[in-house]
Design a protein around this motif. Structure first.
Motif, PDB file in Angstrom:
ATOM      1  N   HIS A  55     112.730 -37.995  37.857  1.00  0.00           N
ATOM      2  CA  HIS A  55     112.104 -38.733  36.751  1.00  0.00           C
ATOM      3  C   HIS A  55     113.035 -38.719  35.559  1.00  0.00           C
ATOM      4  O   HIS A  55     113.684 -37.716  35.279  1.00  0.00           O
ATOM      5  CB  HIS A  55     110.771 -38.089  36.357  1.00  0.00           C
ATOM      6  N   TYR A  56     113.105 -39.835  34.862  1.00  0.00           N
ATOM      7  CA  TYR A  56     113.884 -39.898  33.620  1.00  0.00           C
ATOM      8  C   TYR A  56     112.915 -40.082  32.457  1.00  0.00           C
ATOM      9  O   TYR A  56     111.952 -40.835  32.566  1.00  0.00           O
ATOM     10  CB  TYR A  56     114.866 -41.067  33.648  1.00  0.00           C
ATOM     11  N   LYS A  57     113.185 -39.397  31.356  1.00  0.00           N
ATOM     12  CA  LYS A  57     112.363 -39.562  30.146  1.00  0.00           C
ATOM     13  C   LYS A  57     112.836 -40.801  29.400  1.00  0.00           C
ATOM     14  O   LYS A  57     114.019 -41.003  29.206  1.00  0.00           O
ATOM     15  CB  LYS A  57     112.516 -38.351  29.237  1.00  0.00           C
ATOM     16  N   GLU A  68     107.657 -41.583  31.251  1.00  0.00           N
ATOM     17  CA  GLU A  68     108.511 -41.109  32.324  1.00  0.00           C
ATOM     18  C   GLU A  68     108.803 -42.263  33.252  1.00  0.00           C
ATOM     19  O   GLU A  68     107.907 -43.028  33.593  1.00  0.00           O
ATOM     20  CB  GLU A  68     107.773 -40.031  33.106  1.00  0.00           C
ATOM     21  N   PHE A  69     110.063 -42.378  33.644  1.00  0.00           N
ATOM     22  CA  PHE A  69     110.428 -43.403  34.603  1.00  0.00           C
ATOM     23  C   PHE A  69     110.735 -42.712  35.923  1.00  0.00           C
ATOM     24  O   PHE A  69     111.558 -41.798  35.981  1.00  0.00           O
ATOM     25  CB  PHE A  69     111.647 -44.182  34.102  1.00  0.00           C
ATOM     26  N   ARG A  70     110.028 -43.137  36.967  1.00  0.00           N
ATOM     27  CA  ARG A  70     110.199 -42.473  38.264  1.00  0.00           C
ATOM     28  C   ARG A  70     111.226 -43.211  39.105  1.00  0.00           C
ATOM     29  O   ARG A  70     110.888 -44.137  39.837  1.00  0.00           O
ATOM     30  CB  ARG A  70     108.858 -42.425  38.980  1.00  0.00           C
ATOM     31  N   ALA A  71     112.492 -42.792  38.986  1.00  0.00           N
ATOM     32  CA  ALA A  71     113.572 -43.433  39.745  1.00  0.00           C
ATOM     33  C   ALA A  71     113.434 -43.116  41.228  1.00  0.00           C
ATOM     34  O   ALA A  71     113.697 -43.944  42.092  1.00  0.00           O
ATOM     35  CB  ALA A  71     114.937 -42.975  39.235  1.00  0.00           C
ATOM     36  N   VAL A  72     113.013 -41.885  41.544  1.00  0.00           N
ATOM     37  CA  VAL A  72     112.709 -41.473  42.916  1.00  0.00           C
ATOM     38  C   VAL A  72     111.368 -40.761  42.858  1.00  0.00           C
ATOM     39  O   VAL A  72     111.169 -39.862  42.041  1.00  0.00           O
ATOM     40  CB  VAL A  72     113.792 -40.528  43.485  1.00  0.00           C
ATOM     41  N   GLY A  89     116.811 -51.214  50.106  1.00  0.00           N
ATOM     42  CA  GLY A  89     115.940 -51.619  48.998  1.00  0.00           C
ATOM     43  C   GLY A  89     116.768 -52.365  47.990  1.00  0.00           C
ATOM     44  O   GLY A  89     117.994 -52.251  47.971  1.00  0.00           O
ATOM     45  N   GLU A  90     116.073 -53.131  47.135  1.00  0.00           N
ATOM     46  CA  GLU A  90     116.825 -53.923  46.156  1.00  0.00           C
ATOM     47  C   GLU A  90     117.498 -53.003  45.144  1.00  0.00           C
ATOM     48  O   GLU A  90     117.194 -51.811  45.067  1.00  0.00           O
ATOM     49  CB  GLU A  90     115.875 -54.888  45.446  1.00  0.00           C
ATOM     50  N   SER A  91     118.381 -53.580  44.359  1.00  0.00           N
ATOM     51  CA  SER A  91     119.087 -52.824  43.332  1.00  0.00           C
ATOM     52  C   SER A  91     118.082 -52.185  42.365  1.00  0.00           C
ATOM     53  O   SER A  91     117.126 -52.824  41.951  1.00  0.00           O
ATOM     54  CB  SER A  91     120.013 -53.794  42.595  1.00  0.00           C
ATOM     55  N   GLY A  92     118.280 -50.920  42.054  1.00  0.00           N
ATOM     56  CA  GLY A  92     117.387 -50.229  41.136  1.00  0.00           C
ATOM     57  C   GLY A  92     116.219 -49.536  41.808  1.00  0.00           C
ATOM     58  O   GLY A  92     115.371 -48.930  41.140  1.00  0.00           O
ATOM     59  N   SER A  93     116.154 -49.579  43.152  1.00  0.00           N
ATOM     60  CA  SER A  93     114.994 -48.998  43.829  1.00  0.00           C
ATOM     61  C   SER A  93     115.107 -47.481  43.994  1.00  0.00           C
ATOM     62  O   SER A  93     114.171 -46.842  44.462  1.00  0.00           O
ATOM     63  CB  SER A  93     114.767 -49.687  45.185  1.00  0.00           C
ATOM     64  N   GLY A  94     116.261 -46.895  43.639  1.00  0.00           N
ATOM     65  CA  GLY A  94     116.368 -45.439  43.660  1.00  0.00           C
ATOM     66  C   GLY A  94     117.262 -44.875  44.749  1.00  0.00           C
ATOM     67  O   GLY A  94     117.345 -43.659  44.924  1.00  0.00           O
ATOM     68  N   LYS A  95     117.956 -45.747  45.469  1.00  0.00           N
ATOM     69  CA  LYS A  95     118.760 -45.309  46.611  1.00  0.00           C
ATOM     70  C   LYS A  95     119.901 -44.374  46.196  1.00  0.00           C
ATOM     71  O   LYS A  95     120.077 -43.303  46.765  1.00  0.00           O
ATOM     72  CB  LYS A  95     119.338 -46.540  47.346  1.00  0.00           C
ATOM     73  N   SER A  96     120.682 -44.809  45.194  1.00  0.00           N
ATOM     74  CA  SER A  96     121.814 -43.973  44.779  1.00  0.00           C
ATOM     75  C   SER A  96     121.339 -42.667  44.165  1.00  0.00           C
ATOM     76  O   SER A  96     122.013 -41.637  44.291  1.00  0.00           O
ATOM     77  CB  SER A  96     122.693 -44.718  43.767  1.00  0.00           C
ATOM     78  N   SER A  97     120.191 -42.693  43.518  1.00  0.00           N
ATOM     79  CA  SER A  97     119.652 -41.453  42.943  1.00  0.00           C
ATOM     80  C   SER A  97     119.401 -40.431  44.047  1.00  0.00           C
ATOM     81  O   SER A  97     119.682 -39.238  43.877  1.00  0.00           O
ATOM     82  CB  SER A  97     118.353 -41.729  42.186  1.00  0.00           C
ATOM     83  N   ILE A  98     118.883 -40.889  45.192  1.00  0.00           N
ATOM     84  CA  ILE A  98     118.666 -39.977  46.322  1.00  0.00           C
ATOM     85  C   ILE A  98     120.007 -39.423  46.793  1.00  0.00           C
ATOM     86  O   ILE A  98     120.175 -38.216  46.964  1.00  0.00           O
ATOM     87  CB  ILE A  98     117.942 -40.706  47.483  1.00  0.00           C
TER      88      ILE A  98
HETATM   89  N1  ADP Z   1     120.589 -41.376  33.887  1.00  0.00           N
HETATM   90  C1  ADP Z   1     119.602 -42.279  33.978  1.00  0.00           C
HETATM   91  N2  ADP Z   1     118.697 -42.435  32.980  1.00  0.00           N
HETATM   92  C2  ADP Z   1     117.698 -43.326  33.064  1.00  0.00           C
HETATM   93  N3  ADP Z   1     117.493 -44.119  34.125  1.00  0.00           N
HETATM   94  C3  ADP Z   1     118.358 -44.041  35.156  1.00  0.00           C
HETATM   95  C4  ADP Z   1     119.455 -43.112  35.134  1.00  0.00           C
HETATM   96  N4  ADP Z   1     120.144 -43.259  36.309  1.00  0.00           N
HETATM   97  C5  ADP Z   1     119.511 -44.220  37.014  1.00  0.00           C
HETATM   98  N5  ADP Z   1     118.443 -44.695  36.325  1.00  0.00           N
HETATM   99  C6  ADP Z   1     117.491 -45.732  36.780  1.00  0.00           C
HETATM  100  O1  ADP Z   1     116.945 -45.336  38.010  1.00  0.00           O
HETATM  101  C7  ADP Z   1     116.676 -46.466  38.821  1.00  0.00           C
HETATM  102  C8  ADP Z   1     117.243 -46.251  40.193  1.00  0.00           C
HETATM  103  O2  ADP Z   1     118.656 -46.329  40.126  1.00  0.00           O
HETATM  104  P1  ADP Z   1     119.562 -46.177  41.425  1.00  0.00           P
HETATM  105  O3  ADP Z   1     119.176 -44.932  42.119  1.00  0.00           O
HETATM  106  O4  ADP Z   1     120.968 -46.319  40.997  1.00  0.00           O
HETATM  107  O5  ADP Z   1     119.100 -47.428  42.287  1.00  0.00           O
HETATM  108  P2  ADP Z   1     119.822 -48.202  43.485  1.00  0.00           P
HETATM  109  O6  ADP Z   1     120.957 -47.358  43.973  1.00  0.00           O
HETATM  110  O7  ADP Z   1     118.746 -48.410  44.496  1.00  0.00           O
HETATM  111  O8  ADP Z   1     120.291 -49.504  42.912  1.00  0.00           O
HETATM  112  C9  ADP Z   1     117.255 -47.673  38.087  1.00  0.00           C
HETATM  113  O9  ADP Z   1     116.200 -48.360  37.462  1.00  0.00           O
HETATM  114  C10 ADP Z   1     118.178 -47.050  37.082  1.00  0.00           C
HETATM  115  O10 ADP Z   1     118.272 -47.858  35.935  1.00  0.00           O
END
Ligand code: ADP
Ligand code: MG
Length: 315
Positions: A55-57, A68-72, A89-98
């Motif tokens: 989660h990002y604040k 809170e933004f739930r990236a994953v 998943g589409e761009s921004g769906s949380g894949k790279s965060s995982i």
């Molecule tokens: N450090 C961060 N602070 C706030 N939001 C973030 C941060 N890093 C990623 N995000 C957000 O988390 C979401 C998921 O990002 P990401 O995992 O890169 O997605 P994907 O790889 O599926 O495109 C996006 O909406 C991105 O903007």
């Protein structure tokens, strides 16, 4: 540098006359393309992810409430040795965060991930070093992850300089050549620098470097997304071949469904940080249950003469 064929788009697509055009067309992934070889037997659980969240604040201004933004958001899945799981998943769906959490590049907000039975997020010292060797990552942009001043020999040998117990120095040159050949490059490429290669060749170098530390798991984050279609399939075939020969496991992340169809055993579909659908690759793609998966499949470009919906009117 030469135009080898030209004509109406539909004619060139459906009836290419030049051998080179035919090769380009057949590289476009489609449903009845041959599947990459699979390991029939599946081993023990290699990676077990449970309730992983990041989660990002957001919004800390005086009038906006903290949000809170739930990236994953509560992601769980299992990967067996020799298996490939696709995360789509589409761009921004949380894949790279995982991916970043699994590689210990980012801290999770909550959840656990066991690699070969050990909690990734608790690893320290020697155990963490060992983990960093056993799990490797291949990114979308290999150029950005390589030092432009280093030649290919030094790029591939880098892990051996860091993890001293992998390979004695007198074997480095020989092993660099073996790895280059394993990924379809040549011994003489070892002396060149990254800018002297095409995108597809650079991705092969990135794969050779990942293999240098003899990993068990490779996390590919959009690893072929920047390559053109014919090269994409070559790199996928290389990864599949290495899976077969070395018993590797993959987490293969992409926004591009047709690419995983050839390669993944199982697919997780992600939307807004959550897994909305998962299943065996063919079953999932043949009869997607979730409307988001259906939408992702519809988003795969179709030639205009095959599209059923009327094309939007320009202007
Ligand atoms: N450090 C961060 N602070 C706030 N939001 C973030 C941060 N890093 C990623 N995000 C957000 O988390 C979401 C998921 O990002 P990401 O995992 O890169 O997605 P994907 O790889 O599926 O495109 C996006 O909406 C991105 O903007
Ligand atoms: Mg990403």
């Amino acid at each position: 540098g030469k135009v080898v064929e030209s004509g109406k788009a539909e004619d060139v697509f459906t009836n290419p006359s030049h051998a080179y055009t035919r090769r380009l067309m057949s590289a476009v992934p489609h449903a009845d393309a041959p599947k990459a070889p699979r390991n029939a037997a599946q081993g023990e659980v290699l990676l077990q992810v449970a309730h992983l969240s990041k989660h990002y604040k957001l919004g800390s201004g005086p009038f906006s409430p903290k949000r809170e933004f739930r990236a994953v958001d509560d992601v769980s899945f299992t990967l067996r040795r020799g298996e490939t799981v696709g995360i789509v998943g589409e761009s921004g769906s949380g894949k790279s965060s995982i991916a970043r959490m699994l590689l210990r590049l980012n801290e999770p907000t909550s959840g656990a991930a066991l690699f070969a039975g050990e909690d990734i997020f608790e690893l320290k010292g020697k155990a963490l070093d060992g983990f960093r060797r056993r799990v490797q990552m291949v990114f979308q942009d290999p150029f950005g992850s390589m030092n432009p001043r280093m030649n290919v020999r030094s790029i591939i040998s880098e892990p051996w300089a860091i993890h001293r117990d992998i390979l004695p120095r007198e074997r480095w040159n020989e092993r660099v050549v073996e790895l280059l050949e394993l990924v379809g490059l040549k011994a003489e490429h070892a002396a060149r620098h990254p800018h002297q290669f095409s995108g597809g060749q650079r991705q092969r170098i990135a794969i050779a470097r990942a293999l240098a530390s003899e990993p068990e798991l490779i996390v590919c984050d959009e690893a072929v997304s920047a390559l053109d279609v014919s090269i994409q399939m070559q790199v996928i075939e290389l990864l599949a071949d290495l899976r077969q020969r070395l018993g590797l496991s993959y987490v293969f992340i992409t926004h591009d469904l047709p690419i995983v169809r050839q390669f993944a055993d199982r697919i997780l579909v992600m939307q807004r940080g959550r897994i909305v659908e998962e299943g065996e690759t063919e079953a999932l793609l043949v009869s997607p249950q979730h409307e988001y998966t259906q939408a992702l499949l519809r988003a795969v470009p179709q030639p205009k003469w095959l599209r059923s919906d009327p094309a939007p009117i320009a202007g």
